[in-house]
Design an enzyme around this catalytic site. Sequence first.
Site, PDB file in Angstrom:
ATOM      1  N   GLY A   9       1.250  10.282   6.267  1.00  0.00           N
ATOM      2  CA  GLY A   9       0.886   8.906   6.612  1.00  0.00           C
ATOM      3  C   GLY A   9       0.279   8.825   7.994  1.00  0.00           C
ATOM      4  N   GLY A  12      -1.661   5.580   9.204  1.00  0.00           N
ATOM      5  CA  GLY A  12      -0.966   4.286   9.290  1.00  0.00           C
ATOM      6  C   GLY A  12      -0.658   3.867  10.713  1.00  0.00           C
ATOM      7  N   GLN A  13       0.001   2.700  10.848  1.00  0.00           N
ATOM      8  CA  GLN A  13       0.256   2.132  12.185  1.00  0.00           C
ATOM      9  C   GLN A  13       1.127   3.069  13.026  1.00  0.00           C
ATOM     10  OE1 GLN A  13       2.999  -1.177  12.493  1.00  0.00           O
ATOM     11  NE2 GLN A  13       1.813  -2.131  14.146  1.00  0.00           N
ATOM     12  N   ASP A  35      -2.687  12.355   4.904  1.00  0.00           N
ATOM     13  CA  ASP A  35      -2.673  10.991   4.368  1.00  0.00           C
ATOM     14  C   ASP A  35      -3.493  10.990   3.078  1.00  0.00           C
ATOM     15  OD1 ASP A  35      -2.102   8.020   6.110  1.00  0.00           O
ATOM     16  OD2 ASP A  35      -2.903   8.044   4.063  1.00  0.00           O
ATOM     17  N   ILE A  36      -3.465   9.868   2.358  1.00  0.00           N
ATOM     18  CA  ILE A  36      -4.305   9.772   1.141  1.00  0.00           C
ATOM     19  C   ILE A  36      -5.688   9.262   1.514  1.00  0.00           C
ATOM     20  CG2 ILE A  36      -2.477   9.519  -0.588  1.00  0.00           C
ATOM     21  CD1 ILE A  36      -2.893   6.458  -0.377  1.00  0.00           C
ATOM     22  N   ARG A  37      -5.853   8.857   2.791  1.00  0.00           N
ATOM     23  CA  ARG A  37      -7.197   8.449   3.243  1.00  0.00           C
ATOM     24  C   ARG A  37      -7.446   9.075   4.613  1.00  0.00           C
ATOM     25  NH1 ARG A  37      -6.229   3.812   6.684  1.00  0.00           N
ATOM     26  NH2 ARG A  37      -4.051   3.120   6.484  1.00  0.00           N
ATOM     27  N   ASP A  53      -1.318  13.619  -1.109  1.00  0.00           N
ATOM     28  CA  ASP A  53      -0.571  12.491  -1.682  1.00  0.00           C
ATOM     29  C   ASP A  53       0.885  12.906  -1.807  1.00  0.00           C
ATOM     30  OD1 ASP A  53      -0.943  10.417  -4.714  1.00  0.00           O
ATOM     31  OD2 ASP A  53       0.635  10.540  -3.180  1.00  0.00           O
ATOM     32  N   TYR A 143      10.542  -4.621  -0.244  1.00  0.00           N
ATOM     33  CA  TYR A 143      10.473  -3.670   0.887  1.00  0.00           C
ATOM     34  C   TYR A 143      11.870  -3.425   1.458  1.00  0.00           C
ATOM     35  CZ  TYR A 143       9.049  -2.078   5.606  1.00  0.00           C
ATOM     36  OH  TYR A 143       8.888  -1.388   6.788  1.00  0.00           O
ATOM     37  N   LYS A 147      14.131  -0.026   1.454  1.00  0.00           N
ATOM     38  CA  LYS A 147      14.573   0.587   2.715  1.00  0.00           C
ATOM     39  C   LYS A 147      16.104   0.759   2.720  1.00  0.00           C
ATOM     40  CE  LYS A 147      10.735   1.406   4.845  1.00  0.00           C
ATOM     41  NZ  LYS A 147      10.315   2.811   5.071  1.00  0.00           N
TER      42      LYS A 147
HETATM   43  C1  AKB Z   1       6.884  -5.589   8.053  1.00  0.00           C
HETATM   44  O1  AKB Z   1       6.661  -6.656   8.628  1.00  0.00           O
HETATM   45  O2  AKB Z   1       6.915  -5.450   6.844  1.00  0.00           O
HETATM   46  C2  AKB Z   1       7.166  -4.360   8.903  1.00  0.00           C
HETATM   47  C3  AKB Z   1       8.619  -4.243   9.210  1.00  0.00           C
HETATM   48  C4  AKB Z   1       9.322  -5.264   9.996  1.00  0.00           C
HETATM   49  O3  AKB Z   1       9.231  -3.256   8.821  1.00  0.00           O
HETATM   50  N1  AKB Z   1       6.403  -4.455  10.139  1.00  0.00           N
END
Ligand code: AKB
Length: 319
Positions: A9, A12-13, A35-37, A53, A143, A147
Amino acid sequence: MKENILVIGSSGQIGSELTLALRNIYGNDNVFATDIRESSKEITQSGPFHLLDVLDEKRLIHFVIRYKITQIYLLAAVLSGNAEKLPLQAWDINMKSLMNILDLSREVGIKKIFWPSSIAVFGITTPRVNTPQLTIMEPNTVYGISKLAGERWCEYYNNKYNLDIRSIRYPGLISYKTEAGGGTTDYAVEIFYSAIEKKSYECFLKPDTTLPMMFMPDAIRGTTELMEAEKSKIKVKSSYNLSGISFNPEELSNEIKKFIPEFKITYNPDFRQKIADSWPQSIDDSVAKNEWGWKSEYDLNKMTDIMLKEIKKKFESKV
Ligand code: AKB
């Protein structure tokens, strides 16, 4: 023993900055960005980069064996806002990527693994002010559920197979190197670009939506300090609370006005308001402080000053 680090990754950020920080520590040629890109030129021209990937188990294990990987940083994930749009695909990506890495690491004996958790593991029943390390965790977003499940799997592999997996519950991360990536806290990144470009911003959260945030340099330093800490100091096998700066859109807007007096903000809350309302307002990170010496260094004013200066430079370089 020579360390070979795999970053999954790197576009990514977090990955786009953590890859460079790891190359400063371990040497450019010993940090394999994937990364995939395609990643930024800063990454592809400073050390090895491969398109990879993490969901392709066969290619992944061949890569790890071929390059004698000793540590893995798994940074690929679908963030909160985007995950609500594609729940099952997001769950699949966020969980399969972690399970692939955990099982591969057990099989080939990877020494250390880093996996990012998030404040998203907390829900509306969690105490929202100074949220403790150990508390009620009933996330109600895809999400956050992924997590929380990930944290439990990390602890399971730590305990059952003695895998050295370390993790941080990142707050909203703010950086100028990459633009926003579909998170609920990403208003705090978008606002800086919009302030420079248009001297205005329409915010998708309400003015008083206070959330825990962190400037990326603090997050990167916290990650490398955690990974370099003596294993005996790491007692938390799920994921560490880490705290930076808590603020709301109105407070951030007022800070920006100290540098751009004519800046104007308007508010048009969207579906992400409900997500933000289920998250903490501030985080208690005393366990990380006590166990491995964590301490944040950036406040709102210092972060705002740097973000505006660096994003202005990006716009000027495009002219
Ligand atoms: C999001 O906003 O989804 C992320 C996080 C808080 O994990 N930046």
